[in-house]
Design an enzyme around this catalytic site. Structure first.
Site, short mmCIF file in Angstrom:
data_model
loop_
_atom_site.label_atom_id
_atom_site.label_comp_id
_atom_site.label_asym_id
_atom_site.label_seq_id
_atom_site.Cartn_x
_atom_site.Cartn_y
_atom_site.Cartn_z
CB SER A 175 -75.67 -80.11 -33.13
OG SER A 175 -74.93 -79.03 -33.69
CE1 TYR A 188 -78.70 -76.06 -30.28
CE2 TYR A 188 -76.49 -76.24 -31.23
CZ TYR A 188 -77.85 -76.46 -31.31
OH TYR A 188 -78.37 -77.08 -32.42
#
Length: 283
Positions: A175, A188
């Site tokens: 990500s 996350y």
């Protein structure tokens, strides 16, 4: 061109694609296939929706047979299966929680037992939970996020390595948050940083096996995880701060996964492809 999405929320992780409006675009009608994955077998976690669905469809177009792992979104999974089958692919659906070690191993074993081999592993499934302050991250949330996003990847990958052979490819979904962070998604972001390091380390360890390990780092992409994670107001602004002024669509990432899965990337391992709407990152 700046583009925003309608305000909306979902209250179940990782979200339902069938409840999103507008629906994410996962099938690129202009995509030109070339049989790059003909006779290959792929296992894709989170393959029922979002980036995983788009990757499944692109792989199907390229001739792969595919096992899709999903948590509980039966409608989304069946829709993805039917679309891939329409392109001539054979698709196996595997339902369960990859955070469970036994199930994570079962995904690999079921795929191998059904298709007789495993050439491509796409570790894509994930979840995220916002926290207004760092102190709001509970121990339970921290463990759950790492169990789903990172520990499962290690478990599935190590199990897959038992049956993968020379020429195989492992692709992890990282990500943009692994490289620039996110103040509301600290745990996350940490899991995505771990995925990036795992990708680099494993690639050097197994390079002599001729098995490549790479990752794709998406920016803001219109997937079910977005309305399932953020408030309606934030969803309405999602992706607006990118240089392109809009969120990406899942189909815009799929070619990166095809490239890393195919012989086109035979000299690429330990790398990350950034698909993020123009944000320049050094890493």
């Amino acid at each position: 061109m700046t583009q925003t999405m309608p305000a909306q929320e979902q209250h179940v992780q990782p979200g339902r694609e069938s409840k999103m409006h507008p629906a994410p675009v996962y099938d690129d009608p202009h995509y030109k296939s070339a049989g790059k994955l003909q006779d290959k077998v792929a296992l894709i976690t989170g393959g029922d929706s979002g980036i995983g669905r788009a990757t499944t469809i692109a792989f199907a177009k390229e001739g792969a047979r595919i096992a899709i792992v999903y948590l509980e979104e039966d409608h989304d999974a069946r829709e993805t299966q039917q679309c891939a089958q329409a392109y001539g692919s054979e698709v196996l659906l595997i339902k369960g929680d990859i955070g469970d070690v036994a199930f994570a191993k079962k995904c690999v074993n079921d795929t191998f037992e059904h298709f007789g081999k495993l050439d491509i592993l796409v570790n894509n499934a994930g979840e995220q939970h916002t926290a207004a302050e760092p102190e709001d991250i509970s121990h339970e949330q921290l463990l759950r996020t790492f169990q789903t996003n990172f520990f499962s990847i290690v478990t599935i990958t190590l199990e897959a390595l038992k049956v993968m052979r020379e020429g195989a490819s492992i692709i992890n979904t990282s990500s943009i948050t692994a490289f620039k962070g996110n103040p509301d998604l600290i745990d996350y972001s940490a899991t995505k940083g771990a995925i990036t390091s795992f990708t680099r380390s494993l690639s050097t360890k197994i390079v002599d096996r001729q098995i490549r390990v790479n990752s794709v780092a998406p920016g803001p992409i219109w997937t079910p995880l977005i309305p399932a994670s953020f408030s309606a107001d934030k969803v309405a602004k999602f992706g607006k701060d990118t240089p392109m002024g809009r969120p990406g669509q899942p189909f815009e990432l799929a070619p990166a996964y095809v490239y890393l899965a195919s012989p086109d990337s035979s000299y690429v391992t330990g790398q990350t492809i950034h698909v993020n709407g123009g944000t320049v990152l050094n890493g």
